[in-house]
Design a protein around this motif. Structure first.
Motif, PDB file in Angstrom:
ATOM      1  N   ASP A 219      -7.129  31.038  16.321  1.00 28.32           N
ATOM      2  CA  ASP A 219      -7.843  31.879  15.367  1.00 28.32           C
ATOM      3  C   ASP A 219      -8.644  31.025  14.380  1.00 28.32           C
ATOM      4  O   ASP A 219      -9.778  31.360  14.026  1.00 28.32           O
ATOM      5  N   THR A 220      -8.057  29.914  13.947  1.00 25.24           N
ATOM      6  CA  THR A 220      -8.765  28.986  13.048  1.00 25.24           C
ATOM      7  C   THR A 220     -10.011  28.435  13.734  1.00 25.24           C
ATOM      8  O   THR A 220     -11.095  28.350  13.131  1.00 25.24           O
ATOM      9  N   MET A 221      -9.873  28.084  15.023  1.00 25.56           N
ATOM     10  CA  MET A 221     -11.017  27.560  15.775  1.00 25.56           C
ATOM     11  C   MET A 221     -12.089  28.635  15.946  1.00 25.56           C
ATOM     12  O   MET A 221     -13.295  28.358  15.832  1.00 25.56           O
ATOM     13  N   ARG A 222     -11.665  29.871  16.193  1.00 27.82           N
ATOM     14  CA  ARG A 222     -12.623  30.987  16.294  1.00 27.82           C
ATOM     15  C   ARG A 222     -13.480  31.070  15.027  1.00 27.82           C
ATOM     16  O   ARG A 222     -14.708  31.219  15.094  1.00 27.82           O
ATOM     17  N   LYS A 223     -12.818  30.961  13.884  1.00 26.51           N
ATOM     18  CA  LYS A 223     -13.542  31.066  12.609  1.00 26.51           C
ATOM     19  C   LYS A 223     -14.483  29.880  12.398  1.00 26.51           C
ATOM     20  O   LYS A 223     -15.602  30.041  11.903  1.00 26.51           O
ATOM     21  N   ARG A 224     -14.051  28.689  12.801  1.00 30.17           N
ATOM     22  CA  ARG A 224     -14.917  27.513  12.667  1.00 30.17           C
ATOM     23  C   ARG A 224     -16.174  27.659  13.533  1.00 30.17           C
ATOM     24  O   ARG A 224     -17.276  27.339  13.097  1.00 30.17           O
TER      25      ARG A 224
ATOM     26  N   ARG B  76     -27.089  18.464  21.544  1.00 36.03           N
ATOM     27  CA  ARG B  76     -25.972  18.356  20.614  1.00 36.03           C
ATOM     28  C   ARG B  76     -24.656  18.642  21.336  1.00 36.03           C
ATOM     29  O   ARG B  76     -24.577  19.563  22.154  1.00 36.03           O
ATOM     30  N   ASP B  77     -23.613  17.859  21.019  1.00 34.39           N
ATOM     31  CA  ASP B  77     -22.315  18.125  21.646  1.00 34.39           C
ATOM     32  C   ASP B  77     -21.560  19.181  20.839  1.00 34.39           C
ATOM     33  O   ASP B  77     -21.834  19.417  19.661  1.00 34.39           O
ATOM     34  N   TRP B  78     -20.586  19.795  21.495  1.00 37.55           N
ATOM     35  CA  TRP B  78     -19.858  20.945  20.940  1.00 37.55           C
ATOM     36  C   TRP B  78     -19.147  20.597  19.639  1.00 37.55           C
ATOM     37  O   TRP B  78     -19.183  21.366  18.684  1.00 37.55           O
ATOM     38  N   GLU B  79     -18.502  19.422  19.605  1.00 43.50           N
ATOM     39  CA  GLU B  79     -17.732  19.041  18.411  1.00 43.50           C
ATOM     40  C   GLU B  79     -18.629  18.947  17.176  1.00 43.50           C
ATOM     41  O   GLU B  79     -18.269  19.436  16.103  1.00 43.50           O
ATOM     42  N   SER B  80     -19.804  18.332  17.327  1.00 44.10           N
ATOM     43  CA  SER B  80     -20.681  18.203  16.158  1.00 44.10           C
ATOM     44  C   SER B  80     -21.271  19.561  15.774  1.00 44.10           C
ATOM     45  O   SER B  80     -21.494  19.838  14.594  1.00 44.10           O
ATOM     46  N   PHE B  81     -21.490  20.417  16.778  1.00 46.49           N
ATOM     47  CA  PHE B  81     -21.953  21.775  16.473  1.00 46.49           C
ATOM     48  C   PHE B  81     -20.915  22.507  15.626  1.00 46.49           C
ATOM     49  O   PHE B  81     -21.240  23.101  14.588  1.00 46.49           O
ATOM     50  N   VAL B  82     -19.650  22.456  16.066  1.00 44.71           N
ATOM     51  CA  VAL B  82     -18.574  23.149  15.339  1.00 44.71           C
ATOM     52  C   VAL B  82     -18.442  22.584  13.918  1.00 44.71           C
ATOM     53  O   VAL B  82     -18.301  23.339  12.948  1.00 44.71           O
ATOM     54  N   ALA B  83     -18.493  21.269  13.794  1.00 46.25           N
ATOM     55  CA  ALA B  83     -18.359  20.620  12.477  1.00 46.25           C
ATOM     56  C   ALA B  83     -19.464  21.055  11.522  1.00 46.25           C
ATOM     57  O   ALA B  83     -19.245  21.130  10.301  1.00 46.25           O
ATOM     58  N   SER B  84     -20.629  21.394  12.065  1.00 43.69           N
ATOM     59  CA  SER B  84     -21.758  21.777  11.204  1.00 43.69           C
ATOM     60  C   SER B  84     -21.491  23.075  10.449  1.00 43.69           C
ATOM     61  O   SER B  84     -22.156  23.370   9.457  1.00 43.69           O
ATOM     62  N   GLY B  85     -20.516  23.842  10.923  1.00 43.80           N
ATOM     63  CA  GLY B  85     -20.202  25.107  10.262  1.00 43.80           C
ATOM     64  C   GLY B  85     -19.284  24.967   9.067  1.00 43.80           C
ATOM     65  O   GLY B  85     -19.044  25.941   8.330  1.00 43.80           O
ATOM     66  N   ASP B  86     -18.750  23.749   8.854  1.00 40.76           N
ATOM     67  CA  ASP B  86     -17.794  23.568   7.749  1.00 40.76           C
ATOM     68  C   ASP B  86     -18.440  23.758   6.380  1.00 40.76           C
ATOM     69  O   ASP B  86     -17.748  23.888   5.367  1.00 40.76           O
ATOM     70  N   SER B  87     -19.781  23.787   6.340  1.00 41.98           N
ATOM     71  CA  SER B  87     -20.480  24.006   5.066  1.00 41.98           C
ATOM     72  C   SER B  87     -20.531  25.493   4.694  1.00 41.98           C
ATOM     73  O   SER B  87     -20.872  25.843   3.566  1.00 41.98           O
TER      74      SER B  87
END
Length: 528
Positions: A43-48, A149-160
């Motif tokens: 669920d946390t990953m879904r939100k990220r 772009r790789d998936w990990e960096s895409f997901v990290a971009s949402g932390d803002s």
């Protein structure tokens, strides 16, 4: 089960995820190639992922395509994008660049999530320049290269993105909003997007899971691809709904499946008959411990009664169920019960779920009595919201009374079980995949040596049916059966490729010039 609380009801897929995290918490939700996620972590990953979608400029209603094999990241991507209010467009990993180009154009896809290196190919390399021009971004599930772009960096971009912004977006997603569009080619030869809503999707899965008996703690090996309703709904989402463990499987290999069953204590396998036939054909079957198997869920093709018996006796399944469904109904329709006799499971598609009507209609539009064959029609909450941007095809398929015309011929037996006899459409099913001759013929017609082509489905012991192409060459050209099959493999998904080609000087035609496929079918031995 999710609905333990009498006040809680299915609304949207993100609400289901949150509820599963609340109920099942630290219990294992996904096991995938060494990665283990519990329900709270998923669920946390879904939100990220949802936050990353917002950061990437994805708006509610945007279409987002996932073109990758079964992995936990595929599922997390799908959950995240629907949480952000976007619409999932699953694409087959068997599709080539030309097919993806058509799909992107027809769906209006804005962002594409693609696998990287898979089956000795870097998938984004198959994208045409004009396809990339239509996309805002290509994100690679795996190692990105050449600027992707790789998936990990895409997901990290949402932390803002703040929790409040995510919550505000999620609150805009309603039960009747679209959650996905699965594209089906139908008989026109062009893909049509089947529009499906959040609540109808969840209701259909819940009814199916209740009928077949998916349980908490089941360990579900999902071999059918997630781009298919069977894999995504009856494998991934049902695991969330029932508190089962989702175990994605990449590519089908009978020995690998048996190994996983023995080592990982798989209890449930959904899939077309070809999956189970392959397991039974494996020379070392007796060496594998299959005692953990509890439930085999099959459908999408003719199921011989001997297969049901062998699944029970040789693979050890306590229950085996068979059903009938179509993409336009979310992949559902009717289903047998695990407690039904083998003959019923093998020869019928069972009964409709509560709230769903299935009738048999004659050519004159009147309903027929039990025992009389006619067109299978379906009405109820499982029926799609229509074809995307195609009101004409929608009106042809769903009549003014709300009956969806399936194009399949069947009848109800004296026990009220549906028996499918034939198809009004030309469609045939190869190893669980729908194959549409009109589409395959359209692609084959692009071959420089093919003048006329007709494709039919012929019986195949392993896959149920496979394609056979009858070809008349263009004057002054030459091509062999091998040339045409090799060309097919380079230009269309493998399951669509004809397995045999017969080159003829002419084909039987009607006075209007239409190829008479019934004559071609009559030439093929039925027990081939």
């Amino acid at each position: 089960m999710i609905s333990e609380d009498a006040d809680w009801k299915f609304t949207t897929i993100p609400a289901l995820c949150a509820r599963a995290a609340e109920l099942y918490g630290t219990r294992t939700a996904v096991e995938d190639n060494g990665v283990v996620l519990n329900f709270a972590e998923l669920d946390t990953m879904r939100k990220r992922v949802a936050k990353a979608m917002i950061a990437a400029g994805v708006e509610k209603g945007d279409r987002i395509m996932v073109w990758a094999p079964n992995t936990w990241k595929w599922f997390a991507t799908a959950l995240g994008l629907v949480t952000a209010g976007a619409v999932l467009i699953p694409a087959s990993t068997r599709f080539k660049g030309a097919e993806i180009a058509e799909l992107v154009k027809r769906s209006g896809t804005s962002v594409l999530f693609s696998v990287g290196d898979f089956l000795n190919t870097y998938y984004p390399d198959q994208l045409r320049a004009e396809t990339r021009d239509l996309l805002r971004e290509v994100v690679v599930i795996g190692e990105g290269s050449k600027g992707d772009r790789d998936w990990e960096s895409f997901v990290a971009s949402g932390d803002s993105i703040s929790d409040a912004e995510l919550a505000a977006r999620e609150a805009t997603v309603g039960p009747d909003d679209l959650c996905d569009m699965l594209f089906t080619s139908g008989t026109t030869g062009y893909p049509k997007g089947v529009m499906y809503g959040h609540q109808q999707c969840l209701r259909a899965i819940d009814a199916w899971a209740t009928r077949v008996g998916i349980r908490e703690h089941d360990r579900i090996l999902v071999i059918p691809p997630f781009f298919h309703a069977f894999g995504y709904r009856s494998g991934a989402i049902v695991s969330l709904m029932r508190g089962a463990v989702l175990m994605p499987h990449l590519t089908y290999d009978a020995g690998e499946i048996l190994k996983r069953v023995a080592e990982e204590k798989i209890s449930v396998i959904p899939g077309p008959p070809a999956i189970f036939q392959g397991m039974l054909q494996h020379p070392d079957l007796a060496k594998f411990d299959t005692s953990s198997l509890r439930l085999g869920v099959t459908g999408g093709a003719v199921v011989p009664s001997i297969l049901i018996r062998r699944m029970r006796e040789e693979l050890g399944f306590a229950g085996v169920v068979n059903g009938y469904g179509l993409t336009e109904c979310g992949g559902y329709g009717t289903m047998c019960l695990a407690s039904d006799p083998d003959e019923v499971i093998a020869n019928t598609a069972g009964k409709a779920a509560p709230g769903v009507e299935v009738r048999i209609m004659g050519d004159d539009g009147h309903f027929l009595p039990d025992g009389k064959p006619g067109e299978v029609v379906i009405r109820g909450y499982i029926v799609m919201k229509g074809y995307f941007n195609d009101p004409k095809s929608t009106a042809k398929t769903i009549d003014p009374e709300g009956w969806l015309h399936t194009g399949d011929i069947g009848y109800f037996d004296s026990d009220g079980n549906l028996r499918i006899e034939d198809r009004l459409k030309d469609m045939y099913i190869t190893g669980g995949f729908n194959c549409y001759p009109a589409e395959i013929e359209r692609i084959l017609s692009q071959h420089p040596a093919i003048g006329i082509v007709a494709v039919i489905g012929v019986a195949d012991e392993r896959l149920g049916e496979v394609g056979k192409a009858y070809v008349v060459l263009r004057p002054g050209t030459s091509a062999t059966e091998k040339d045409i099959i090799d060309w097919s493999r380079a230009n269309m998904a493998n399951y669509k490729c004809p397995r045999s080609v017969e080159i003829r000087p002419s084909l039987p035609t009607s006075p209007q010039g239409k190829v008479l496929k019934n004559i071609l079918r009559e030439e093929v031995p039925q027990d081939a």
